[in-house]
Design a protein around this motif. Structure first.
Motif, short mmCIF file in Angstrom:
data_model
loop_
_atom_site.label_atom_id
_atom_site.label_comp_id
_atom_site.label_asym_id
_atom_site.label_seq_id
_atom_site.Cartn_x
_atom_site.Cartn_y
_atom_site.Cartn_z
N ASP A 90 0.67 -1.34 -0.23
CA ASP A 90 -0.03 0.10 0.04
C ASP A 90 0.83 1.17 -0.11
O ASP A 90 0.26 2.56 0.22
CB ASP A 90 -0.84 0.09 1.02
N THR A 91 1.96 1.22 -0.35
CA THR A 91 2.90 2.44 -0.31
C THR A 91 3.79 2.42 -1.41
O THR A 91 3.64 1.73 -2.41
CB THR A 91 3.37 2.59 1.12
N PHE A 92 5.06 3.03 -1.20
CA PHE A 92 6.05 3.12 -2.24
C PHE A 92 6.76 1.65 -2.30
O PHE A 92 6.68 0.83 -1.49
CB PHE A 92 7.21 4.21 -1.88
N GLY A 93 7.45 1.48 -3.56
CA GLY A 93 8.42 0.19 -3.62
C GLY A 93 9.81 0.55 -3.63
O GLY A 93 10.11 1.83 -3.77
N MET B 55 13.34 18.85 7.46
CA MET B 55 12.26 18.82 6.47
C MET B 55 11.92 17.38 5.85
O MET B 55 12.87 16.24 6.07
CB MET B 55 13.26 19.16 4.85
N GLU B 56 10.54 17.04 5.70
CA GLU B 56 10.07 15.86 5.31
C GLU B 56 9.66 15.74 4.07
O GLU B 56 8.90 16.76 3.58
CB GLU B 56 8.70 15.43 6.23
N ILE B 57 10.24 15.09 3.20
CA ILE B 57 9.96 14.81 1.91
C ILE B 57 9.48 13.80 1.35
O ILE B 57 9.69 12.54 2.03
CB ILE B 57 11.47 14.84 1.11
N PRO B 58 8.12 13.70 0.68
CA PRO B 58 7.42 12.41 0.57
C PRO B 58 8.11 11.29 -0.14
O PRO B 58 9.19 11.72 -1.10
CB PRO B 58 6.29 12.74 -0.37
N PRO B 59 8.13 9.94 -0.01
CA PRO B 59 8.66 8.95 -0.69
C PRO B 59 8.47 9.08 -2.01
O PRO B 59 7.53 9.21 -2.54
CB PRO B 59 7.96 7.93 -0.26
N GLY B 60 9.51 8.81 -2.67
CA GLY B 60 9.51 8.70 -4.25
C GLY B 60 9.93 10.04 -4.93
O GLY B 60 9.79 10.09 -6.15
N SER B 61 9.92 11.05 -4.15
CA SER B 61 10.02 12.47 -4.93
C SER B 61 11.59 12.41 -5.28
O SER B 61 12.48 11.77 -5.04
CB SER B 61 10.12 13.49 -3.73
#
Lengths: 152, 152, 152
Positions: A90-93, B55-61
């Motif tokens: 349900d989230t990133f890979g 800083m928090e950066i969303p995964p996969g950015s």
């Protein structure tokens, strides 16, 4: 910010060339990504990304891509490259790349074990894997390459 | 054009892994940037950029990042990586990366001297430095990594 | 998606430095691209791209760039780098980079042959070439670099 990719595919290709860079370029062509501007990334599948195996990307586009490759000028040598996208529920890979002086079975085995470690490190469950691999016996100068292009 | 980053932070981390790429991935996790798509840049702090350590950066950015790293499979070897952001008074800054088979004191000393040369080359005054460094004694396969992620 | 570049120029430069990264940085400065955040790409000229030799790009900008370089710490050694943009009549072009322990005549010859192979692979006619090259005799630590920055 730079927009986060929404799609991906997986590809691999091998080729000979008259020199190292042309061998690399020819392997990109075999993998059908030779007319793109690949920007190498390390190497996460964004959450919710969609698998689009038949995607057409205009030539010259800037394409964030995780890839691994090997170039060899040792005639007769077997080289291979593999890439694997590991999915969570349900989230990133996570994407892992491998290249080496071996066959593609060994390359794929390496990818599987690398993805298992990557998911274990993150405390995440590995829900599935998509893989592409290639092997090539070098004639003069050869390149084996595997890639996960990310797109929109 | 691609948007110019407005924020940055500095980080470093070391780890072991079962192979070279997992050691690298685990060091990225230690540095808290393991779930991002790092796009390597060489290596300028844009003018007016803001330092945001939490800083928090969303995964996969897709994250433009200057980084240096070293991977070693020589048990017992000491490896280190350091990165430094050098600031000017009123315009852009310069980022320098170092990695080597040494301790982190030596890595930090190298960074300082590299930034001094980078500013001298540009005829600019070096008004301040922010640095991160890490050292690691290799058990089996280890990686030391230091990075300056740029963001928005 | 990331916007596809619309302009390009070609540049090359060589320099000495007190260490490898400063030699690279100083060569970037000689090539007038030292204050940019270069993001390395492999290496297509998008269709319709415009040649802008006097382009000014703000410091710290993220600039997709195809480049080749060599760093040597062997005093007396001749090093060179060259880059070539090969044009088609009506669609995209291809960029090739070369660097080696040789003079720039040999580097330019290599680029020409690499572009011919790249166009042959694609079944395209090579309608013209723009090239930049540099050579440098190493004093202590030297770098030769050639680049095709892409911009908007």
């Amino acid at each position: 910010m730079l927009p986060t990719p929404k799609k991906f595919f997986i590809t691999a290709g091998s080729a000979e060339g008259k020199n190292h860079l042309n061998a690399f370029d020819n392997a990109l062509m075999e993998a059908k990504i030779g007319n793109l501007n690949l920007m190498r990334v390390s190497s996460i599948l964004p959450p919710g990304v969609e698998y689009c195996p038949q995607m057409e990307i205009p030539p010259g586009s800037l394409v964030p891509t995780a890839y691994g490759y090997i170039i060899s000028d040792v005639p007769g040598e077997m080289i291979s490259a593999a890439v694997g996208a590991g999915f969570s529920k349900d989230t990133f890979g996570v994407i892992m790349e491998f290249s080496g002086r071996c066959g593609k079975d060994q390359a794929e085995k390496a990818i599987k074990s690398m993805l298992e470690e990557a998911f274990a490190t993150r405390g995440m469950e590995l829900a599935g894997i998509k893989m592409a691999s290639t092997e090539h016996q070098v004639e003069t100068i050869g390149c084996a390459l595997a890639a996960v292009p990310l797109w929109y």
